[in-house]
Design an enzyme around this catalytic site. Structure first.
Site, PDB file in Angstrom:
ATOM      1  N   TYR A   1       8.663  13.059   1.302  1.00  0.00           N
ATOM      2  CA  TYR A   1       7.614  12.026   1.309  1.00  0.00           C
ATOM      3  C   TYR A   1       8.238  10.644   1.488  1.00  0.00           C
ATOM      4  O   TYR A   1       7.718   9.799   2.223  1.00  0.00           O
ATOM      5  CB  TYR A   1       6.831  12.116  -0.005  1.00  0.00           C
TER       6      TYR A   1
ATOM      7  N   SER B   1       3.831   3.251   1.538  1.00  0.00           N
ATOM      8  CA  SER B   1       3.997   3.521   0.104  1.00  0.00           C
ATOM      9  C   SER B   1       5.181   2.687  -0.368  1.00  0.00           C
ATOM     10  O   SER B   1       5.927   2.140   0.449  1.00  0.00           O
ATOM     11  CB  SER B   1       4.298   5.019  -0.065  1.00  0.00           C
TER      12      SER B   1
END
Ligand code: NAD
Length: 282
Positions: free
Chosen positions: A178, A165
Protein backbone atom coordinates in the site's frame (compact mmCIF):
# COMPACT_ATOMS: atom_id res chain seq x y z
CA UNK A 1 -19.16 27.23 0.58
CA UNK A 2 -20.60 27.87 -2.88
CA UNK A 3 -18.78 26.98 -6.07
CA UNK A 4 -20.92 28.26 -8.95
CA UNK A 5 -18.41 26.93 -11.51
CA UNK A 6 -19.16 23.36 -10.51
CA UNK A 7 -22.90 23.60 -11.14
CA UNK A 8 -24.02 21.20 -13.89
CA UNK A 9 -20.64 19.54 -14.25
CA UNK A 10 -20.47 15.77 -14.53
CA UNK A 11 -18.41 14.25 -11.72
CA UNK A 12 -17.35 10.60 -11.85
CA UNK A 13 -16.42 9.25 -8.41
CA UNK A 14 -14.79 5.82 -8.28
CA UNK A 15 -15.07 4.03 -4.93
CA UNK A 16 -18.19 6.13 -4.27
CA UNK A 17 -19.77 3.28 -2.33
CA UNK A 18 -17.07 3.69 0.33
CA UNK A 19 -16.72 6.03 3.28
CA UNK A 20 -14.50 8.86 1.99
CA UNK A 21 -15.58 8.79 -1.65
CA UNK A 22 -19.24 8.55 -0.67
CA UNK A 23 -18.69 11.78 1.22
CA UNK A 24 -16.95 13.28 -1.85
CA UNK A 25 -19.90 12.30 -4.05
CA UNK A 26 -22.37 13.98 -1.66
CA UNK A 27 -20.21 17.11 -1.47
CA UNK A 28 -19.97 17.50 -5.25
CA UNK A 29 -23.72 16.90 -5.62
CA UNK A 30 -24.43 19.68 -3.10
CA UNK A 31 -22.56 22.04 -5.42
CA UNK A 32 -24.90 21.07 -8.29
CA UNK A 33 -22.66 18.50 -9.97
CA UNK A 34 -24.32 15.58 -11.73
CA UNK A 35 -22.62 12.69 -9.97
CA UNK A 36 -21.89 9.17 -11.22
CA UNK A 37 -21.15 6.96 -8.23
CA UNK A 38 -18.98 4.04 -9.35
CA UNK A 39 -18.14 1.03 -7.21
CA UNK A 40 -17.48 -2.69 -7.39
CA UNK A 41 -20.11 -2.93 -4.69
CA UNK A 42 -23.14 -1.84 -6.73
CA UNK A 43 -25.51 -1.82 -3.77
CA UNK A 44 -23.22 0.55 -1.86
CA UNK A 45 -22.96 2.83 -4.91
CA UNK A 46 -26.75 2.77 -5.26
CA UNK A 47 -27.23 3.69 -1.59
CA UNK A 48 -24.95 6.70 -2.05
CA UNK A 49 -26.74 7.80 -5.25
CA UNK A 50 -30.15 7.33 -3.58
CA UNK A 51 -29.09 9.57 -0.70
CA UNK A 52 -27.98 12.29 -3.13
CA UNK A 53 -31.29 12.11 -4.98
CA UNK A 54 -33.25 12.11 -1.70
CA UNK A 55 -31.43 15.34 -0.81
CA UNK A 56 -32.51 16.95 -4.11
CA UNK A 57 -29.33 16.26 -6.09
CA UNK A 58 -28.72 14.39 -9.34
CA UNK A 59 -26.84 11.08 -9.28
CA UNK A 60 -26.68 7.62 -10.79
CA UNK A 61 -24.95 4.49 -9.52
CA UNK A 62 -22.86 2.31 -11.80
CA UNK A 63 -21.47 -1.05 -10.68
CA UNK A 64 -18.04 -1.52 -12.27
CA UNK A 65 -14.48 -2.66 -11.71
CA UNK A 66 -11.71 -0.05 -11.96
CA UNK A 67 -9.27 -2.82 -12.94
CA UNK A 68 -11.24 -3.84 -16.00
CA UNK A 69 -11.01 -1.57 -19.01
CA UNK A 70 -14.13 -3.02 -20.64
CA UNK A 71 -16.16 -2.52 -17.48
CA UNK A 72 -15.01 1.12 -17.32
CA UNK A 73 -15.83 1.68 -21.01
CA UNK A 74 -19.29 0.37 -20.31
CA UNK A 75 -19.62 2.73 -17.32
CA UNK A 76 -18.56 5.66 -19.52
CA UNK A 77 -21.23 4.77 -22.08
CA UNK A 78 -23.95 4.72 -19.41
CA UNK A 79 -22.74 8.00 -17.87
CA UNK A 80 -22.45 9.77 -21.23
CA UNK A 81 -26.02 8.75 -22.07
CA UNK A 82 -27.57 9.59 -18.70
CA UNK A 83 -25.54 12.56 -17.43
CA UNK A 84 -23.22 13.74 -20.21
CA UNK A 85 -19.45 13.69 -20.64
CA UNK A 86 -17.08 13.72 -17.66
CA UNK A 87 -15.73 17.05 -16.32
CA UNK A 88 -14.35 15.86 -12.98
CA UNK A 89 -12.82 12.44 -12.35
CA UNK A 90 -12.24 11.55 -8.73
CA UNK A 91 -10.04 8.44 -8.66
CA UNK A 92 -10.98 7.25 -5.20
CA UNK A 93 -11.28 3.44 -5.35
CA UNK A 94 -8.32 1.98 -3.51
CA UNK A 95 -7.11 0.87 -0.13
CA UNK A 96 -5.04 -1.64 1.73
CA UNK A 97 -5.66 -5.35 2.14
CA UNK A 98 -4.39 -7.87 4.74
CA UNK A 99 -2.82 -9.78 1.83
CA UNK A 100 -0.16 -7.08 1.53
CA UNK A 101 0.46 -6.62 5.24
CA UNK A 102 3.12 -7.94 7.67
CA UNK A 103 2.09 -8.75 11.24
CA UNK A 104 4.84 -6.79 12.96
CA UNK A 105 6.40 -3.39 12.36
CA UNK A 106 9.95 -4.72 12.20
CA UNK A 107 11.61 -8.08 11.63
CA UNK A 108 12.40 -9.81 14.91
CA UNK A 109 14.99 -12.54 15.45
CA UNK A 110 12.44 -14.75 17.24
CA UNK A 111 10.23 -14.96 14.15
CA UNK A 112 13.14 -16.33 12.14
CA UNK A 113 14.03 -19.11 14.55
CA UNK A 114 10.60 -20.01 15.93
CA UNK A 115 7.97 -20.08 13.22
CA UNK A 116 4.53 -18.92 14.40
CA UNK A 117 1.65 -19.52 11.96
CA UNK A 118 -0.03 -16.33 13.14
CA UNK A 119 2.93 -14.12 12.32
CA UNK A 120 3.35 -13.04 8.70
CA UNK A 121 6.90 -11.78 8.18
CA UNK A 122 8.35 -10.03 5.15
CA UNK A 123 9.46 -13.47 3.89
CA UNK A 124 5.86 -14.78 3.98
CA UNK A 125 4.40 -12.04 1.79
CA UNK A 126 3.31 -13.54 -1.50
CA UNK A 127 3.53 -11.79 -4.82
CA UNK A 128 -0.21 -12.21 -5.50
CA UNK A 129 -1.12 -10.33 -2.32
CA UNK A 130 1.30 -7.53 -3.17
CA UNK A 131 0.00 -7.31 -6.76
CA UNK A 132 -3.60 -7.16 -5.55
CA UNK A 133 -2.93 -4.05 -3.46
CA UNK A 134 -0.57 -2.49 -5.96
CA UNK A 135 -2.93 -3.00 -8.88
CA UNK A 136 -6.01 -1.72 -7.07
CA UNK A 137 -4.34 1.55 -6.15
CA UNK A 138 -2.18 2.17 -9.22
CA UNK A 139 -3.83 0.45 -12.21
CA UNK A 140 -7.16 1.21 -10.55
CA UNK A 141 -6.52 4.90 -11.16
CA UNK A 142 -4.70 4.57 -14.49
CA UNK A 143 -7.46 2.57 -16.24
CA UNK A 144 -10.38 4.90 -15.29
CA UNK A 145 -8.24 7.88 -16.33
CA UNK A 146 -7.57 6.30 -19.73
CA UNK A 147 -11.31 5.92 -20.17
CA UNK A 148 -12.65 9.24 -18.81
CA UNK A 149 -9.84 11.59 -19.91
CA UNK A 150 -11.16 10.96 -23.43
CA UNK A 151 -14.18 13.09 -22.45
CA UNK A 152 -11.99 15.71 -20.79
CA UNK A 153 -9.69 16.58 -23.67
CA UNK A 154 -12.62 18.40 -25.29
CA UNK A 155 -13.18 20.68 -22.27
CA UNK A 156 -11.82 23.93 -20.92
CA UNK A 157 -11.92 23.24 -17.18
CA UNK A 158 -11.70 19.50 -16.66
CA UNK A 159 -9.81 18.12 -13.70
CA UNK A 160 -8.73 14.89 -12.09
CA UNK A 161 -8.44 14.41 -8.34
CA UNK A 162 -6.36 11.52 -7.02
CA UNK A 163 -6.38 10.19 -3.46
CA UNK A 164 -2.98 9.36 -2.01
CA UNK A 165 -2.15 8.91 1.67
CA UNK A 166 0.45 9.77 4.30
CA UNK A 167 2.46 6.81 3.02
CA UNK A 168 2.95 8.59 -0.31
CA UNK A 169 5.51 10.77 1.56
CA UNK A 170 7.08 8.15 3.87
CA UNK A 171 6.19 4.45 4.07
CA UNK A 172 4.10 3.26 7.00
CA UNK A 173 5.14 0.11 8.85
CA UNK A 174 3.49 -3.25 7.97
CA UNK A 175 1.94 -2.14 4.66
CA UNK A 176 4.72 -2.27 2.05
CA UNK A 177 2.43 -2.77 -0.94
CA UNK A 178 0.00 0.00 0.00
CA UNK A 179 2.87 2.38 0.81
CA UNK A 180 4.63 1.75 -2.49
CA UNK A 181 1.37 1.96 -4.42
CA UNK A 182 0.35 5.32 -2.94
CA UNK A 183 3.87 6.69 -3.56
CA UNK A 184 3.33 5.58 -7.15
CA UNK A 185 -0.06 7.33 -7.25
CA UNK A 186 1.58 10.59 -6.08
CA UNK A 187 4.26 10.20 -8.74
CA UNK A 188 1.60 9.40 -11.36
CA UNK A 189 -0.37 12.51 -10.32
CA UNK A 190 2.69 14.62 -11.15
CA UNK A 191 3.30 12.74 -14.38
CA UNK A 192 -0.27 13.26 -15.56
CA UNK A 193 -0.26 16.94 -14.53
CA UNK A 194 2.59 17.47 -16.98
CA UNK A 195 1.21 15.18 -19.66
CA UNK A 196 -2.27 16.69 -19.73
CA UNK A 197 -1.30 20.34 -19.19
CA UNK A 198 -1.53 21.27 -22.89
CA UNK A 199 -5.09 19.87 -22.89
CA UNK A 200 -6.05 22.08 -19.92
CA UNK A 201 -6.75 19.11 -17.64
CA UNK A 202 -5.47 19.81 -14.12
CA UNK A 203 -4.43 16.79 -12.03
CA UNK A 204 -3.97 17.06 -8.27
CA UNK A 205 -4.14 14.82 -5.24
CA UNK A 206 -5.47 14.88 -1.71
CA UNK A 207 -3.33 13.07 0.87
CA UNK A 208 -5.66 12.15 3.74
CA UNK A 209 -4.11 11.52 7.12
CA UNK A 210 -5.90 8.96 9.25
CA UNK A 211 -9.63 8.42 8.94
CA UNK A 212 -11.30 5.37 10.42
CA UNK A 213 -13.03 3.51 7.55
CA UNK A 214 -13.70 -0.05 6.32
CA UNK A 215 -10.43 -0.57 4.45
CA UNK A 216 -8.22 0.11 7.49
CA UNK A 217 -10.59 -1.24 10.16
CA UNK A 218 -8.56 -4.35 10.98
CA UNK A 219 -5.41 -2.29 11.51
CA UNK A 220 -7.13 0.26 13.76
CA UNK A 221 -9.66 -1.72 15.83
CA UNK A 222 -9.61 -5.06 17.62
CA UNK A 223 -12.53 -7.43 17.06
CA UNK A 224 -14.04 -6.33 20.38
CA UNK A 225 -14.02 -2.68 19.23
CA UNK A 226 -11.12 -1.53 21.41
CA UNK A 227 -8.32 0.47 19.71
CA UNK A 228 -5.25 -1.44 18.53
CA UNK A 229 -1.74 -0.46 19.60
CA UNK A 230 -1.36 1.00 16.08
CA UNK A 231 -4.25 3.39 16.75
CA UNK A 232 -2.37 4.63 19.82
CA UNK A 233 0.77 5.21 17.72
CA UNK A 234 -1.18 7.04 15.01
CA UNK A 235 -2.84 9.39 17.45
CA UNK A 236 0.47 10.03 19.23
CA UNK A 237 2.00 10.98 15.85
CA UNK A 238 -0.93 13.24 14.90
CA UNK A 239 -0.41 16.59 16.66
CA UNK A 240 -4.17 17.24 16.62
CA UNK A 241 -4.52 13.90 18.49
CA UNK A 242 -7.60 12.51 16.71
CA UNK A 243 -8.76 10.82 13.51
CA UNK A 244 -10.06 13.07 10.75
CA UNK A 245 -13.76 13.27 9.91
CA UNK A 246 -14.56 12.60 6.22
CA UNK A 247 -16.22 16.04 5.81
CA UNK A 248 -12.90 17.66 6.73
CA UNK A 249 -11.68 16.70 3.24
CA UNK A 250 -14.49 18.65 1.53
CA UNK A 251 -12.81 22.05 1.42
CA UNK A 252 -9.68 20.68 -0.27
CA UNK A 253 -11.75 18.74 -2.80
CA UNK A 254 -13.83 21.79 -3.79
CA UNK A 255 -10.75 24.01 -3.88
CA UNK A 256 -9.02 21.60 -6.28
CA UNK A 257 -12.07 21.15 -8.52
CA UNK A 258 -12.99 24.83 -8.89
CA UNK A 259 -10.71 26.71 -11.28
CA UNK A 260 -11.74 30.02 -9.66
CA UNK A 261 -9.66 28.91 -6.67
CA UNK A 262 -7.03 26.58 -8.15
CA UNK A 263 -6.91 27.35 -11.89
CA UNK A 264 -3.09 27.60 -11.88
CA UNK A 265 -2.54 24.59 -9.61
CA UNK A 266 -1.65 21.23 -11.07
CA UNK A 267 0.55 18.35 -9.85
CA UNK A 268 0.19 18.99 -6.10
CA UNK A 269 -0.56 16.50 -3.34
CA UNK A 270 -2.21 18.27 -0.39
CA UNK A 271 -2.02 16.70 3.09
CA UNK A 272 -5.20 16.88 5.20
CA UNK A 273 -3.77 15.18 8.22
CA UNK A 274 -4.00 17.02 11.55
CA UNK A 275 -0.26 17.73 11.26
CA UNK A 276 0.94 14.09 10.89
CA UNK A 277 3.23 14.80 7.94
CA UNK A 278 4.82 17.82 9.60
CA UNK A 279 5.63 16.06 12.87
CA UNK A 280 9.04 14.40 13.24
CA UNK A 281 7.99 12.62 16.42
CA UNK A 282 10.07 14.93 18.64
P1 NAD B 1 -13.54 2.29 1.65
O1 NAD B 1 -13.11 0.86 1.73
O2 NAD B 1 -14.62 2.78 2.52
O3 NAD B 1 -13.89 2.64 0.12
C1 NAD B 1 -13.23 2.09 -0.98
C2 NAD B 1 -14.29 1.71 -2.00
O4 NAD B 1 -13.62 1.24 -3.20
C3 NAD B 1 -15.19 0.55 -1.53
O5 NAD B 1 -16.56 0.94 -1.61
C4 NAD B 1 -14.88 -0.58 -2.50
O6 NAD B 1 -16.00 -1.40 -2.82
C5 NAD B 1 -14.39 0.18 -3.72
N1 NAD B 1 -13.57 -0.69 -4.58
C6 NAD B 1 -12.63 -1.57 -4.18
N2 NAD B 1 -12.12 -2.22 -5.25
C7 NAD B 1 -12.76 -1.73 -6.34
C8 NAD B 1 -12.68 -2.02 -7.73
N3 NAD B 1 -11.83 -2.94 -8.19
N4 NAD B 1 -13.49 -1.33 -8.57
C9 NAD B 1 -14.37 -0.41 -8.10
N5 NAD B 1 -14.49 -0.10 -6.79
C10 NAD B 1 -13.69 -0.75 -5.92
O7 NAD B 1 -12.19 3.11 1.89
P2 NAD B 1 -11.91 4.65 2.14
O8 NAD B 1 -11.11 4.74 3.38
O9 NAD B 1 -13.12 5.49 2.00
O10 NAD B 1 -10.86 4.93 0.95
C11 NAD B 1 -11.10 5.76 -0.15
C12 NAD B 1 -9.74 6.18 -0.71
O11 NAD B 1 -9.04 6.96 0.28
C13 NAD B 1 -8.82 5.00 -1.04
O12 NAD B 1 -8.08 5.31 -2.20
C14 NAD B 1 -7.90 4.95 0.16
O13 NAD B 1 -6.67 4.35 -0.17
C15 NAD B 1 -7.76 6.41 0.47
N6 NAD B 1 -7.29 6.75 1.82
C16 NAD B 1 -8.01 6.42 2.94
C17 NAD B 1 -7.53 6.81 4.19
C18 NAD B 1 -8.26 6.48 5.46
O14 NAD B 1 -7.75 6.79 6.55
N7 NAD B 1 -9.43 5.89 5.40
C19 NAD B 1 -6.32 7.49 4.31
C20 NAD B 1 -5.62 7.80 3.16
C21 NAD B 1 -6.11 7.44 1.93
Amino acid sequence: MTHENLKGRVAVVTGGGGVLCGQFAQTLAKQGCKVAVLDLNEAAAQACADEIVANGGEAIAVGCNVLDSESMQNARKIINEKLGTCDILLNGAGGNNPKGTTTKDTLEQIDLVQKDENVKTFFDLDADGISFVFNLNFLGTLIPTQVFARDMVEKEHACIVMITSMNAFRPLTRIPAYSAAKAAVKNFTEWMAVHFAPMGIRVNAIAPGFFSTKQNATLLWNEDGTPTARTGKILAATPMNRFGEPEELDGTLLFLCDEAYSGFITGVNIPVDGGFNAYSGV
